[in-house]
Design a protein around this motif. Structure first.
Motif, mmCIF file in Angstrom:
data_model
loop_
_atom_site.group_PDB
_atom_site.id
_atom_site.type_symbol
_atom_site.label_atom_id
_atom_site.label_comp_id
_atom_site.label_asym_id
_atom_site.label_seq_id
_atom_site.Cartn_x
_atom_site.Cartn_y
_atom_site.Cartn_z
ATOM 1 N N PRO A 19 9.276 -6.053 -7.278
ATOM 2 C CA PRO A 19 9.665 -4.955 -8.178
ATOM 3 C C PRO A 19 8.667 -3.562 -8.100
ATOM 4 O O PRO A 19 8.936 -2.690 -8.404
ATOM 5 C CB PRO A 19 9.489 -5.461 -9.510
ATOM 6 C CG PRO A 19 9.602 -6.834 -9.286
ATOM 7 C CD PRO A 19 9.114 -7.244 -8.035
ATOM 8 N N TYR A 20 7.641 -4.019 -7.204
ATOM 9 C CA TYR A 20 6.561 -2.980 -6.993
ATOM 10 C C TYR A 20 6.958 -2.315 -5.574
ATOM 11 O O TYR A 20 6.244 -1.007 -5.372
ATOM 12 C CB TYR A 20 5.242 -3.726 -6.596
ATOM 13 C CG TYR A 20 4.603 -4.217 -7.850
ATOM 14 C CD1 TYR A 20 4.077 -3.295 -8.919
ATOM 15 C CD2 TYR A 20 4.712 -5.367 -8.071
ATOM 16 C CE1 TYR A 20 3.396 -3.798 -10.020
ATOM 17 C CE2 TYR A 20 3.903 -6.018 -9.148
ATOM 18 C CZ TYR A 20 3.365 -5.271 -10.299
ATOM 19 O OH TYR A 20 2.795 -5.614 -11.410
ATOM 20 N N MET A 21 7.993 -2.711 -4.757
ATOM 21 C CA MET A 21 8.509 -1.889 -3.690
ATOM 22 C C MET A 21 9.330 -0.739 -4.221
ATOM 23 O O MET A 21 10.121 -0.864 -5.299
ATOM 24 C CB MET A 21 9.070 -2.841 -2.857
ATOM 25 C CG MET A 21 8.428 -3.616 -1.933
ATOM 26 S SD MET A 21 6.834 -3.102 -1.429
ATOM 27 C CE MET A 21 7.443 -1.690 -0.162
ATOM 28 N N ASN A 22 8.829 0.478 -3.850
ATOM 29 C CA ASN A 22 9.610 1.811 -4.295
ATOM 30 C C ASN A 22 8.955 2.303 -5.770
ATOM 31 O O ASN A 22 9.245 3.104 -6.076
ATOM 32 C CB ASN A 22 11.040 1.611 -4.385
ATOM 33 C CG ASN A 22 11.834 3.153 -4.723
ATOM 34 O OD1 ASN A 22 11.333 4.108 -3.977
ATOM 35 N ND2 ASN A 22 12.761 3.130 -5.626
ATOM 36 N N ASN A 23 8.278 1.448 -6.312
ATOM 37 C CA ASN A 23 7.605 1.849 -7.568
ATOM 38 C C ASN A 23 6.361 1.174 -7.960
ATOM 39 O O ASN A 23 6.487 -0.064 -8.546
ATOM 40 C CB ASN A 23 8.417 1.655 -8.693
ATOM 41 C CG ASN A 23 7.833 2.197 -9.976
ATOM 42 O OD1 ASN A 23 7.200 3.042 -10.007
ATOM 43 N ND2 ASN A 23 8.732 1.746 -11.261
ATOM 44 N N PRO A 24 5.173 1.296 -7.494
ATOM 45 C CA PRO A 24 4.737 2.585 -6.788
ATOM 46 C C PRO A 24 4.766 2.370 -5.035
ATOM 47 O O PRO A 24 4.248 3.301 -4.678
ATOM 48 C CB PRO A 24 3.537 2.888 -7.584
ATOM 49 C CG PRO A 24 2.842 1.749 -7.670
ATOM 50 C CD PRO A 24 4.103 0.431 -7.784
ATOM 51 N N PHE A 25 4.736 1.604 -4.463
ATOM 52 C CA PHE A 25 4.545 1.083 -3.156
ATOM 53 C C PHE A 25 5.604 1.695 -2.288
ATOM 54 O O PHE A 25 6.793 1.216 -2.432
ATOM 55 C CB PHE A 25 4.068 -0.111 -2.666
ATOM 56 C CG PHE A 25 3.075 -0.644 -3.474
ATOM 57 C CD1 PHE A 25 1.602 0.179 -3.299
ATOM 58 C CD2 PHE A 25 2.859 -1.359 -4.731
ATOM 59 C CE1 PHE A 25 0.369 -0.233 -3.973
ATOM 60 C CE2 PHE A 25 1.619 -1.782 -5.581
ATOM 61 C CZ PHE A 25 0.374 -1.010 -4.940
ATOM 62 N N LEU A 26 5.153 2.346 -1.124
ATOM 63 C CA LEU A 26 6.211 2.541 -0.104
ATOM 64 C C LEU A 26 6.142 1.792 1.369
ATOM 65 O O LEU A 26 7.000 1.749 2.130
ATOM 66 C CB LEU A 26 6.068 4.058 0.415
ATOM 67 C CG LEU A 26 6.530 5.271 -0.824
ATOM 68 C CD1 LEU A 26 6.361 6.475 -0.297
ATOM 69 C CD2 LEU A 26 8.086 4.916 -1.218
ATOM 70 N N THR A 27 4.870 0.967 1.214
ATOM 71 C CA THR A 27 4.757 0.217 2.504
ATOM 72 C C THR A 27 4.362 -1.109 2.055
ATOM 73 O O THR A 27 3.345 -1.374 1.156
ATOM 74 C CB THR A 27 3.366 0.952 3.247
ATOM 75 O OG1 THR A 27 4.011 1.962 3.595
ATOM 76 C CG2 THR A 27 3.304 0.008 4.664
ATOM 77 N N ALA A 28 4.750 -2.354 2.954
ATOM 78 C CA ALA A 28 4.107 -3.448 2.816
ATOM 79 C C ALA A 28 3.795 -4.001 4.282
ATOM 80 O O ALA A 28 4.594 -3.551 5.174
ATOM 81 C CB ALA A 28 5.145 -4.600 2.310
ATOM 82 N N LEU A 29 2.667 -4.445 4.651
ATOM 83 C CA LEU A 29 2.132 -4.794 5.806
ATOM 84 C C LEU A 29 1.745 -6.275 5.976
ATOM 85 O O LEU A 29 0.785 -6.784 4.949
ATOM 86 C CB LEU A 29 0.862 -4.076 5.841
ATOM 87 C CG LEU A 29 0.726 -2.390 5.926
ATOM 88 C CD1 LEU A 29 0.286 -1.965 4.812
ATOM 89 C CD2 LEU A 29 0.149 -1.910 6.902
ATOM 90 N N ALA A 47 0.944 -1.109 0.127
ATOM 91 C CA ALA A 47 -0.030 0.114 0.078
ATOM 92 C C ALA A 47 1.050 1.374 0.089
ATOM 93 O O ALA A 47 2.058 0.914 0.074
ATOM 94 C CB ALA A 47 -0.831 -0.015 1.313
ATOM 95 N N LYS A 48 0.239 2.429 0.090
ATOM 96 C CA LYS A 48 0.943 3.733 0.022
ATOM 97 C C LYS A 48 1.600 3.913 -1.079
ATOM 98 O O LYS A 48 2.830 3.756 -1.050
ATOM 99 C CB LYS A 48 1.504 3.969 1.511
ATOM 100 C CG LYS A 48 2.049 5.382 1.468
ATOM 101 C CD LYS A 48 2.471 5.732 2.733
ATOM 102 C CE LYS A 48 2.790 7.293 2.900
ATOM 103 N NZ LYS A 48 3.754 7.575 3.921
ATOM 104 N N THR A 49 0.924 4.311 -2.143
ATOM 105 C CA THR A 49 1.731 4.461 -3.410
ATOM 106 C C THR A 49 2.359 5.945 -3.511
ATOM 107 O O THR A 49 1.757 6.933 -2.639
ATOM 108 C CB THR A 49 0.714 4.439 -4.826
ATOM 109 O OG1 THR A 49 -0.210 5.674 -4.499
ATOM 110 C CG2 THR A 49 -0.005 3.057 -4.643
ATOM 111 N N ILE A 50 3.237 6.322 -4.268
ATOM 112 C CA ILE A 50 3.917 7.400 -4.473
ATOM 113 C C ILE A 50 3.078 7.964 -5.712
ATOM 114 O O ILE A 50 2.963 7.815 -6.885
ATOM 115 C CB ILE A 50 5.220 7.319 -4.960
ATOM 116 C CG1 ILE A 50 6.008 6.301 -4.401
ATOM 117 C CG2 ILE A 50 5.935 8.556 -5.434
ATOM 118 C CD1 ILE A 50 7.435 5.731 -4.722
ATOM 119 N N GLY A 51 2.326 9.081 -5.255
ATOM 120 C CA GLY A 51 1.547 10.098 -6.010
ATOM 121 C C GLY A 51 0.045 9.295 -6.489
ATOM 122 O O GLY A 51 -0.006 8.236 -5.749
#
Length: 132
Positions: free
Chosen positions: A80-90, A29-33
């Motif tokens: 690959p989705y971490m940092n693009n676009p997600f900043l959080t994994a729960l 969750a928590k995407t960049i933009g």
């Protein structure tokens, strides 16, 4: 400094929660933009012959796409989705919630909090009953 080693530690906790039968849910969750992709949900499913697989549901603004993967494949699908676009994994477990976060400098940290879920996922409970 790369966040990948910290994400690998986080993934080790995902594996442990499955082995210990405490896994409830995993969410990116928590995407960049403002992005088309809003969330990714990872839930365990039992296939024929009681083979454990993972349903990865990518929720976009207008649709959801589901795919099925082994635990090892799921890591390579999600990383690959971490940092693009997600900043959080729960990671939600019955013992605690484990949160992988990337800060503004893209440094990864792992935070543990009190559990949100009292019960493991239905599939994990079924595996426990069957002794899988």
């Amino acid at each position: 400094m790369s966040f990948q080693p910290v994400f690998a530690q986080f993934w080790k906790k995902v594996k442990e929660s499955i082995e210990n039968k405490t896994y409830a849910k995993l969410t990116l969750a928590k995407t960049i933009g403002d992005t088309e992709l809003k969330n990714i949900y990872v839930r365990p499913v039992l296939l024929e012959n009681d083979v454990l697989s993972f349903s990865i549901i990518a929720r976009y603004k207008t649709e959801e796409i589901e795919s099925f993967h082994s635990l090892e494949e799921a890591f390579f699908v999600l990383a690959p989705y971490m940092n693009n676009p997600f900043l959080t994994a729960l990671l939600f477990t019955t013992e605690n919630d484990i949160i992988f976060k990337l800060n503004k400098k893209r440094v990864g940290t792992i935070i543990e909090q009190a559990p949100t879920f009292k019960n493991a996922s239905d599939v994990i409970l079924e595996m426990k009953e069957k002794g899988i």
